[in-house]
Design a protein around this motif. Structure first.
Motif, PDB file in Angstrom:
ATOM      1  N   LEU A 175      10.676  -3.714  -4.349  1.00  0.00           N
ATOM      2  CA  LEU A 175      10.137  -3.623  -2.997  1.00  0.00           C
ATOM      3  C   LEU A 175       8.677  -3.184  -2.996  1.00  0.00           C
ATOM      4  O   LEU A 175       7.877  -3.657  -2.178  1.00  0.00           O
ATOM      5  N   LEU A 176       8.315  -2.300  -3.901  1.00  0.00           N
ATOM      6  CA  LEU A 176       6.909  -1.919  -4.017  1.00  0.00           C
ATOM      7  C   LEU A 176       6.061  -3.105  -4.480  1.00  0.00           C
ATOM      8  O   LEU A 176       4.916  -3.277  -4.038  1.00  0.00           O
ATOM      9  N   ILE A 177       6.623  -3.940  -5.347  1.00  0.00           N
ATOM     10  CA  ILE A 177       5.915  -5.147  -5.784  1.00  0.00           C
ATOM     11  C   ILE A 177       5.737  -6.115  -4.622  1.00  0.00           C
ATOM     12  O   ILE A 177       4.679  -6.758  -4.490  1.00  0.00           O
ATOM     13  N   VAL A 178       6.742  -6.227  -3.750  1.00  0.00           N
ATOM     14  CA  VAL A 178       6.587  -7.054  -2.547  1.00  0.00           C
ATOM     15  C   VAL A 178       5.364  -6.601  -1.756  1.00  0.00           C
ATOM     16  O   VAL A 178       4.522  -7.406  -1.338  1.00  0.00           O
ATOM     17  N   MET A 179       5.239  -5.287  -1.543  1.00  0.00           N
ATOM     18  CA  MET A 179       4.089  -4.752  -0.806  1.00  0.00           C
ATOM     19  C   MET A 179       2.770  -5.089  -1.503  1.00  0.00           C
ATOM     20  O   MET A 179       1.788  -5.474  -0.858  1.00  0.00           O
ATOM     21  N   LEU A 180       2.754  -4.910  -2.816  1.00  0.00           N
ATOM     22  CA  LEU A 180       1.512  -5.105  -3.569  1.00  0.00           C
ATOM     23  C   LEU A 180       1.069  -6.565  -3.575  1.00  0.00           C
ATOM     24  O   LEU A 180      -0.123  -6.846  -3.409  1.00  0.00           O
ATOM     25  N   VAL A 181       1.999  -7.499  -3.777  1.00  0.00           N
ATOM     26  CA  VAL A 181       1.588  -8.908  -3.811  1.00  0.00           C
ATOM     27  C   VAL A 181       1.225  -9.390  -2.410  1.00  0.00           C
ATOM     28  O   VAL A 181       0.362 -10.262  -2.247  1.00  0.00           O
ATOM     29  N   LYS A 182       1.856  -8.807  -1.390  1.00  0.00           N
ATOM     30  CA  LYS A 182       1.464  -9.122  -0.016  1.00  0.00           C
ATOM     31  C   LYS A 182       0.031  -8.668   0.222  1.00  0.00           C
ATOM     32  O   LYS A 182      -0.800  -9.423   0.758  1.00  0.00           O
ATOM     33  N   ALA A 183      -0.280  -7.441  -0.178  1.00  0.00           N
ATOM     34  CA  ALA A 183      -1.632  -6.909  -0.009  1.00  0.00           C
ATOM     35  C   ALA A 183      -2.655  -7.682  -0.829  1.00  0.00           C
ATOM     36  O   ALA A 183      -3.832  -7.752  -0.458  1.00  0.00           O
ATOM     37  N   ALA A 184      -2.207  -8.274  -1.947  1.00  0.00           N
ATOM     38  CA  ALA A 184      -3.111  -9.022  -2.832  1.00  0.00           C
ATOM     39  C   ALA A 184      -3.329 -10.451  -2.368  1.00  0.00           C
ATOM     40  O   ALA A 184      -4.078 -11.198  -3.002  1.00  0.00           O
ATOM     41  N   GLY A 185      -2.677 -10.861  -1.270  1.00  0.00           N
ATOM     42  CA  GLY A 185      -2.936 -12.183  -0.710  1.00  0.00           C
ATOM     43  C   GLY A 185      -2.101 -13.307  -1.264  1.00  0.00           C
ATOM     44  O   GLY A 185      -2.552 -14.466  -1.300  1.00  0.00           O
ATOM     45  N   ALA A 186      -0.883 -13.015  -1.700  1.00  0.00           N
ATOM     46  CA  ALA A 186       0.003 -14.072  -2.192  1.00  0.00           C
ATOM     47  C   ALA A 186       0.232 -15.112  -1.099  1.00  0.00           C
ATOM     48  O   ALA A 186       0.231 -14.798   0.095  1.00  0.00           O
ATOM     49  N   ALA A 187       0.447 -16.364  -1.516  1.00  0.00           N
ATOM     50  CA  ALA A 187       0.695 -17.441  -0.554  1.00  0.00           C
ATOM     51  C   ALA A 187       2.093 -17.287   0.037  1.00  0.00           C
ATOM     52  O   ALA A 187       2.266 -16.890   1.183  1.00  0.00           O
ATOM     53  N   LYS A 188       3.124 -17.605  -0.750  1.00  0.00           N
ATOM     54  CA  LYS A 188       4.513 -17.427  -0.337  1.00  0.00           C
ATOM     55  C   LYS A 188       5.174 -16.403  -1.260  1.00  0.00           C
ATOM     56  O   LYS A 188       4.999 -16.462  -2.486  1.00  0.00           O
ATOM     57  N   ILE A 189       5.924 -15.487  -0.689  1.00  0.00           N
ATOM     58  CA  ILE A 189       6.656 -14.484  -1.464  1.00  0.00           C
ATOM     59  C   ILE A 189       8.140 -14.761  -1.315  1.00  0.00           C
ATOM     60  O   ILE A 189       8.685 -14.716  -0.205  1.00  0.00           O
ATOM     61  N   VAL A 190       8.784 -15.058  -2.441  1.00  0.00           N
ATOM     62  CA  VAL A 190      10.219 -15.352  -2.476  1.00  0.00           C
ATOM     63  C   VAL A 190      10.916 -14.189  -3.163  1.00  0.00           C
ATOM     64  O   VAL A 190      10.492 -13.761  -4.236  1.00  0.00           O
ATOM     65  N   VAL A 191      11.981 -13.674  -2.562  1.00  0.00           N
ATOM     66  CA  VAL A 191      12.690 -12.527  -3.117  1.00  0.00           C
ATOM     67  C   VAL A 191      14.173 -12.837  -3.229  1.00  0.00           C
ATOM     68  O   VAL A 191      14.765 -13.414  -2.313  1.00  0.00           O
ATOM     69  N   THR A 192      14.768 -12.472  -4.366  1.00  0.00           N
ATOM     70  CA  THR A 192      16.212 -12.642  -4.544  1.00  0.00           C
ATOM     71  C   THR A 192      16.868 -11.290  -4.787  1.00  0.00           C
ATOM     72  O   THR A 192      16.306 -10.426  -5.457  1.00  0.00           O
ATOM     73  N   GLY A 206       7.138  -8.007   3.958  1.00  0.00           N
ATOM     74  CA  GLY A 206       6.233  -9.122   3.717  1.00  0.00           C
ATOM     75  C   GLY A 206       6.811 -10.337   3.018  1.00  0.00           C
ATOM     76  O   GLY A 206       6.098 -11.334   2.841  1.00  0.00           O
ATOM     77  N   ALA A 207       8.064 -10.305   2.597  1.00  0.00           N
ATOM     78  CA  ALA A 207       8.653 -11.474   1.942  1.00  0.00           C
ATOM     79  C   ALA A 207       8.787 -12.617   2.941  1.00  0.00           C
ATOM     80  O   ALA A 207       9.211 -12.409   4.081  1.00  0.00           O
ATOM     81  N   ASP A 208       8.430 -13.824   2.510  1.00  0.00           N
ATOM     82  CA  ASP A 208       8.527 -14.997   3.369  1.00  0.00           C
ATOM     83  C   ASP A 208       9.904 -15.650   3.280  1.00  0.00           C
ATOM     84  O   ASP A 208      10.421 -16.165   4.277  1.00  0.00           O
ATOM     85  N   ILE A 209      10.494 -15.630   2.092  1.00  0.00           N
ATOM     86  CA  ILE A 209      11.786 -16.267   1.848  1.00  0.00           C
ATOM     87  C   ILE A 209      12.655 -15.292   1.079  1.00  0.00           C
ATOM     88  O   ILE A 209      12.220 -14.741   0.058  1.00  0.00           O
ATOM     89  N   THR A 210      13.861 -15.044   1.550  1.00  0.00           N
ATOM     90  CA  THR A 210      14.793 -14.178   0.826  1.00  0.00           C
ATOM     91  C   THR A 210      16.080 -14.946   0.566  1.00  0.00           C
ATOM     92  O   THR A 210      16.558 -15.693   1.430  1.00  0.00           O
ATOM     93  N   VAL A 211      16.626 -14.730  -0.623  1.00  0.00           N
ATOM     94  CA  VAL A 211      17.822 -15.466  -1.038  1.00  0.00           C
ATOM     95  C   VAL A 211      18.804 -14.522  -1.701  1.00  0.00           C
ATOM     96  O   VAL A 211      18.446 -13.772  -2.613  1.00  0.00           O
ATOM     97  N   ASN A 212      20.039 -14.549  -1.239  1.00  0.00           N
ATOM     98  CA  ASN A 212      21.148 -13.872  -1.909  1.00  0.00           C
ATOM     99  C   ASN A 212      21.857 -14.928  -2.741  1.00  0.00           C
ATOM    100  O   ASN A 212      22.575 -15.769  -2.187  1.00  0.00           O
ATOM    101  N   PRO A 213      21.653 -14.949  -4.057  1.00  0.00           N
ATOM    102  CA  PRO A 213      22.202 -16.029  -4.881  1.00  0.00           C
ATOM    103  C   PRO A 213      23.724 -16.082  -4.903  1.00  0.00           C
ATOM    104  O   PRO A 213      24.296 -17.091  -5.335  1.00  0.00           O
ATOM    105  N   ALA A 214      24.383 -15.028  -4.420  1.00  0.00           N
ATOM    106  CA  ALA A 214      25.841 -15.050  -4.363  1.00  0.00           C
ATOM    107  C   ALA A 214      26.346 -15.965  -3.250  1.00  0.00           C
ATOM    108  O   ALA A 214      27.467 -16.485  -3.323  1.00  0.00           O
ATOM    109  N   VAL A 215      25.514 -16.171  -2.239  1.00  0.00           N
ATOM    110  CA  VAL A 215      25.955 -16.966  -1.089  1.00  0.00           C
ATOM    111  C   VAL A 215      24.960 -18.058  -0.704  1.00  0.00           C
ATOM    112  O   VAL A 215      25.238 -18.861   0.186  1.00  0.00           O
ATOM    113  N   GLN A 216      23.809 -18.097  -1.347  1.00  0.00           N
ATOM    114  CA  GLN A 216      22.798 -19.092  -1.027  1.00  0.00           C
ATOM    115  C   GLN A 216      22.354 -19.809  -2.300  1.00  0.00           C
ATOM    116  O   GLN A 216      22.410 -19.259  -3.399  1.00  0.00           O
TER     117      GLN A 216
END
Length: 342
Positions: A175-192, A206-216
């Motif tokens: 989650l801290l990495i999500v914040m940091l890459v958002k602040a660094a100007g990432a285009a799309k942030i995908v989180v699983t 700041g995540a743009d796309i989130t995926v639970n691989p157990a159901v998605q």
């Protein structure tokens, strides 16, 4: 003084402990908040083998300077501080080039037989102590160590700006990495992740796309978003075969992968993908002085909502039962802080 003393697996009572006194060059710190790290939980159960009883854990903390050792010049009594919890030698080849995180002679607070900060007072060499600006709270000061871990991983993954980033795992570091890459100007942030609650928080941060691989279906989700073959950076924050393989499967040809998770000693991945696509894989361990200073600056500049990951604060008297609860699994907590002198 009082301290949580690790005396063996699942045995960490609150004890009277010898008071510390600052030696030359040290400051005595009254600990305010100390975070419970996953490594502390592994130590508490005996799984890590990196705690030699009797000892005191804890390495993510903030506090107030109460006494100065001879020759201390950087601080005065009453200063609010956080601590870089690794004592390094400054003399080995790694220290000389700034890679203090892999110092050959380092001593980590709260590891093996080195006492940490689940105690009312601790004495530290002023070299490893950092003053907290007025606009950085004591709670945020206790997040500086894990934030520095995340900062180091993101540094290895650069460039981030305008790049698509996949983050596997949304514990504290993820989650801290999500914040940091958002602040660094990432285009799309995908989180699983397998936790819907943590994925929800990742979206808030700041995540743009989130995926639970157990159901998605991650593959289908990335295709629908138009980035199936355009993930520039993948960062693994668990340390397990499935999530490591996810980074290898979904980063683009010649993409960058950073593994910061450290749960399993051995994993299995598709080596042919790595070789034939010329993937670049970096291991990320701990942090440097630069990571610590930069992380503190980001907090002071109010660029990261770091306190969002704090889900509970408990007293020192209730810390042992909290450890026991967290090791049983099922908790929705992300970062629990212990109010040591509360």
């Amino acid at each position: 003084m009082k301290a949580l003393v690790y005396e063996g697996p699942h045995n960490m009572p609150l004890r009277d402990y010898p008071m510390c006194y600052p030696e030359a060059g040290q400051v005595k710190i009254k600990v305010k908040y100390c975070g419970i790290c996953g490594s502390d939980l592994h130590g508490y159960t005996g799984a890590s083998g990196r705690k030699i009883p009797p000892m005191v854990m804890g390495h993510e903390f903030s506090g107030v300077v109460t006494e100065l050792g001879k020759g201390v010049k950087k601080f005065k009594v009453g200063d609010r501080v956080s601590v870089l919890p690794v004592e390094y030698c400054c003399e080995c080849e790694f220290c000389k080039r700034g890679a203090v995180n892999i110092c050959a002679n380092r001593r980590n607070l709260g590891v093996l037989d080195v006492d940490g900060a689940f105690t009312e007072y601790i004495c530290m060499n002023e070299k490893f102590v950092y003053a907290l600006p007025d606009n950085v709270s004591d709670e945020e000061g206790a997040l500086l160590e894990p934030l520095s871990v995340a900062h180091h991983a993101v540094g290895l993954a650069q460039p981030i700006e305008n790049n698509n980033v996949l983050i596997a795992g949304t514990g504290t570091i993820g989650l801290l990495i999500v914040m940091l890459v958002k602040a660094a100007g990432a285009a799309k942030i995908v989180v699983t992740d397998l936790s819907e609650d943590r994925l929800s928080l990742a979206r808030k941060l700041g995540a743009d796309i989130t995926v639970n691989p157990a159901v998605q279906d991650l593959d289908a989700t990335l295709k629908e978003a138009g980035i199936r073959n355009n993930i520039h950076v993948a960062i693994e924050c668990v340390g397990a075969t499935p999530t490591c393989q996810t980074t290898v499967d979904y980063v683009k040809i010649q993409g960058r992968i950073v593994w910061v998770g450290n749960a399993a000693k051995m994993i299995t991945v598709n080596m042919q993908n790595i070789v034939t696509q010329e993937l670049k894989i970096f291991g990320s361990y701990a942090f440097t002085e630069e990571d610590f200073s930069s992380s503190l600056r980001l907090l002071a500049e109010r660029k990261l909502p770091a306190a969002e990951i704090i889900t509970r604060i408990v007293t020192l008297e209730h810390a042992t039962e909290t450890f026991e609860e967290l090791t049983k699994g099922g908790s929705k907590d992300i970062k629990v802080l212990v109010d040591v002198n509360g």
